[in-house]
Design a protein around this motif. Structure first.
Motif, PDB file in Angstrom:
ATOM      1  N   MET A   1       2.064 105.256 -24.411  1.00 10.50           N
ATOM      2  CA  MET A   1       2.790 104.016 -24.146  1.00 10.50           C
ATOM      3  C   MET A   1       3.228 103.408 -25.475  1.00 10.50           C
ATOM      4  O   MET A   1       2.459 103.313 -26.415  1.00 10.50           O
ATOM      5  CB  MET A   1       1.908 103.034 -23.372  1.00 10.50           C
ATOM      6  N   LYS A   2       4.453 102.993 -25.521  1.00  8.27           N
ATOM      7  CA  LYS A   2       5.037 102.402 -26.730  1.00  8.27           C
ATOM      8  C   LYS A   2       4.451 101.005 -26.986  1.00  8.27           C
ATOM      9  O   LYS A   2       4.249 100.225 -26.071  1.00  8.27           O
ATOM     10  CB  LYS A   2       6.548 102.304 -26.530  1.00  8.27           C
ATOM     11  N   LYS A   3       4.194 100.715 -28.262  1.00  6.90           N
ATOM     12  CA  LYS A   3       3.780  99.367 -28.656  1.00  6.90           C
ATOM     13  C   LYS A   3       5.039  98.551 -28.908  1.00  6.90           C
ATOM     14  O   LYS A   3       5.925  98.981 -29.642  1.00  6.90           O
ATOM     15  CB  LYS A   3       2.929  99.419 -29.911  1.00  6.90           C
ATOM     16  N   ILE A   4       5.138  97.395 -28.278  1.00  8.64           N
ATOM     17  CA  ILE A   4       6.340  96.580 -28.419  1.00  8.64           C
ATOM     18  C   ILE A   4       6.130  95.437 -29.408  1.00  8.64           C
ATOM     19  O   ILE A   4       5.009  94.987 -29.629  1.00  8.64           O
ATOM     20  CB  ILE A   4       6.813  96.016 -27.059  1.00  8.64           C
ATOM     21  N   LYS A   5       7.238  95.003 -29.973  1.00  8.11           N
ATOM     22  CA  LYS A   5       7.216  93.850 -30.871  1.00  8.11           C
ATOM     23  C   LYS A   5       7.877  92.685 -30.139  1.00  8.11           C
ATOM     24  O   LYS A   5       9.000  92.798 -29.663  1.00  8.11           O
ATOM     25  CB  LYS A   5       7.950  94.151 -32.172  1.00  8.11           C
ATOM     26  N   VAL A   6       7.164  91.572 -30.079  1.00  5.60           N
ATOM     27  CA  VAL A   6       7.590  90.402 -29.318  1.00  5.60           C
ATOM     28  C   VAL A   6       7.693  89.200 -30.246  1.00  5.60           C
ATOM     29  O   VAL A   6       6.824  88.994 -31.090  1.00  5.60           O
ATOM     30  CB  VAL A   6       6.574  90.082 -28.190  1.00  5.60           C
ATOM     31  N   LEU A   7       8.751  88.406 -30.059  1.00  2.27           N
ATOM     32  CA  LEU A   7       8.870  87.145 -30.785  1.00  2.27           C
ATOM     33  C   LEU A   7       8.726  85.981 -29.815  1.00  2.27           C
ATOM     34  O   LEU A   7       9.315  85.984 -28.738  1.00  2.27           O
ATOM     35  CB  LEU A   7      10.228  87.033 -31.479  1.00  2.27           C
ATOM     36  N   ALA A   8       7.949  84.994 -30.221  1.00  7.64           N
ATOM     37  CA  ALA A   8       7.849  83.715 -29.521  1.00  7.64           C
ATOM     38  C   ALA A   8       8.585  82.706 -30.401  1.00  7.64           C
ATOM     39  O   ALA A   8       8.205  82.498 -31.553  1.00  7.64           O
ATOM     40  CB  ALA A   8       6.385  83.310 -29.341  1.00  7.64           C
ATOM     41  N   VAL A   9       9.649  82.120 -29.872  1.00  8.95           N
ATOM     42  CA  VAL A   9      10.545  81.310 -30.706  1.00  8.95           C
ATOM     43  C   VAL A   9      10.595  79.858 -30.251  1.00  8.95           C
ATOM     44  O   VAL A   9      10.769  79.573 -29.065  1.00  8.95           O
ATOM     45  CB  VAL A   9      11.977  81.905 -30.680  1.00  8.95           C
ATOM     46  N   CYS A  10      10.451  78.956 -31.234  1.00 13.16           N
ATOM     47  CA  CYS A  10      10.681  77.524 -30.994  1.00 13.16           C
ATOM     48  C   CYS A  10      11.531  77.004 -32.159  1.00 13.16           C
ATOM     49  O   CYS A  10      11.933  77.761 -33.038  1.00 13.16           O
ATOM     50  CB  CYS A  10       9.379  76.750 -30.848  1.00 13.16           C
ATOM     51  N   GLY A  11      11.795  75.738 -32.165  1.00 14.82           N
ATOM     52  CA  GLY A  11      12.680  75.157 -33.166  1.00 14.82           C
ATOM     53  C   GLY A  11      12.229  75.350 -34.596  1.00 14.82           C
ATOM     54  O   GLY A  11      13.011  75.716 -35.466  1.00 14.82           O
ATOM     55  N   PHE A  12      10.948  75.121 -34.867  1.00 15.76           N
ATOM     56  CA  PHE A  12      10.440  75.207 -36.237  1.00 15.76           C
ATOM     57  C   PHE A  12       9.482  76.375 -36.465  1.00 15.76           C
ATOM     58  O   PHE A  12       9.057  76.604 -37.587  1.00 15.76           O
ATOM     59  CB  PHE A  12       9.751  73.898 -36.636  1.00 15.76           C
ATOM     60  N   GLY A  13       9.125  77.103 -35.399  1.00 17.68           N
ATOM     61  CA  GLY A  13       8.264  78.275 -35.539  1.00 17.68           C
ATOM     62  C   GLY A  13       6.806  77.962 -35.780  1.00 17.68           C
ATOM     63  O   GLY A  13       6.066  78.796 -36.286  1.00 17.68           O
ATOM     64  N   VAL A  14       6.372  76.758 -35.403  1.00 15.48           N
ATOM     65  CA  VAL A  14       4.997  76.372 -35.688  1.00 15.48           C
ATOM     66  C   VAL A  14       4.231  76.044 -34.408  1.00 15.48           C
ATOM     67  O   VAL A  14       3.485  76.853 -33.887  1.00 15.48           O
ATOM     68  CB  VAL A  14       4.928  75.177 -36.670  1.00 15.48           C
ATOM     69  N   GLY A  15       4.451  74.868 -33.854  1.00 16.46           N
ATOM     70  CA  GLY A  15       3.625  74.362 -32.760  1.00 16.46           C
ATOM     71  C   GLY A  15       3.771  75.062 -31.439  1.00 16.46           C
ATOM     72  O   GLY A  15       2.894  75.819 -31.011  1.00 16.46           O
ATOM     73  N   THR A  16       4.870  74.820 -30.756  1.00 17.85           N
ATOM     74  CA  THR A  16       5.000  75.345 -29.395  1.00 17.85           C
ATOM     75  C   THR A  16       5.125  76.866 -29.378  1.00 17.85           C
ATOM     76  O   THR A  16       4.653  77.505 -28.443  1.00 17.85           O
ATOM     77  CB  THR A  16       6.199  74.707 -28.650  1.00 17.85           C
ATOM     78  N   SER A  17       5.713  77.451 -30.411  1.00 21.93           N
ATOM     79  CA  SER A  17       5.808  78.911 -30.412  1.00 21.93           C
ATOM     80  C   SER A  17       4.432  79.555 -30.591  1.00 21.93           C
ATOM     81  O   SER A  17       4.195  80.657 -30.102  1.00 21.93           O
ATOM     82  CB  SER A  17       6.779  79.415 -31.481  1.00 21.93           C
ATOM     83  N   LEU A  18       3.518  78.873 -31.254  1.00 17.44           N
ATOM     84  CA  LEU A  18       2.152  79.387 -31.381  1.00 17.44           C
ATOM     85  C   LEU A  18       1.461  79.384 -30.023  1.00 17.44           C
ATOM     86  O   LEU A  18       0.773  80.344 -29.663  1.00 17.44           O
ATOM     87  CB  LEU A  18       1.355  78.574 -32.399  1.00 17.44           C
ATOM     88  N   LEU A  19       1.661  78.322 -29.251  1.00 15.35           N
ATOM     89  CA  LEU A  19       1.105  78.287 -27.890  1.00 15.35           C
ATOM     90  C   LEU A  19       1.702  79.406 -27.045  1.00 15.35           C
ATOM     91  O   LEU A  19       0.988  80.101 -26.319  1.00 15.35           O
ATOM     92  CB  LEU A  19       1.398  76.933 -27.230  1.00 15.35           C
ATOM     93  N   LEU A  20       3.013  79.582 -27.141  1.00 14.81           N
ATOM     94  CA  LEU A  20       3.685  80.637 -26.389  1.00 14.81           C
ATOM     95  C   LEU A  20       3.163  82.004 -26.827  1.00 14.81           C
ATOM     96  O   LEU A  20       2.889  82.866 -25.991  1.00 14.81           O
ATOM     97  CB  LEU A  20       5.193  80.533 -26.592  1.00 14.81           C
TER      98      LEU A  20
END
Length: 96
Positions: A1-20
């Motif tokens: 099975m392939k390992k995928i690379k995923v981005l979680a994106v928010c406006g500043f890349g700190v708070g909400t994207s970390l939760l996501l």
């Protein structure tokens, strides 16, 4: 099975994207999918080599014309069920 690379994106890349990011990781683990999840800001997201991007409704429209990978729009970053329901069909196509 392939390992995928995923981005979680928010406006500043700190708070909400970390939760996501944490919730995406939980969904991947629950479904035995190997993936590396990174949280970044919206400007950086378009320049990173990745397999899939999760982001908000507001940033989805900003990103859709700037990236060539699947985008998944998440309304509630804390809702693992929404992440799983919207993200798994796309992820499953990527790991085949």
């Amino acid at each position: 099975m392939k390992k995928i690379k995923v981005l979680a994106v928010c406006g500043f890349g700190v708070g909400t994207s970390l939760l996501l990011k944490m919730n995406i990781e939980a969904v991947l683990k629950k479904n035995n999918i190997q993936g590396a999840v990174e949280n970044v800001d919206v400007t950086t997201a378009a320049s990173i080599n990745t397999d899939i991007i999760f982001t908000s409704k507001e940033l989805y429209n900003q990103l859709k014309n700037n990236v060539k990978v699947p985008l998944v729009q998440i309304d509630n970053f804390m809702d693992k069920n929404e992440i799983e329901t919207k993200g798994l069909p796309v992820i499953n196509e990527l790991i085949v």
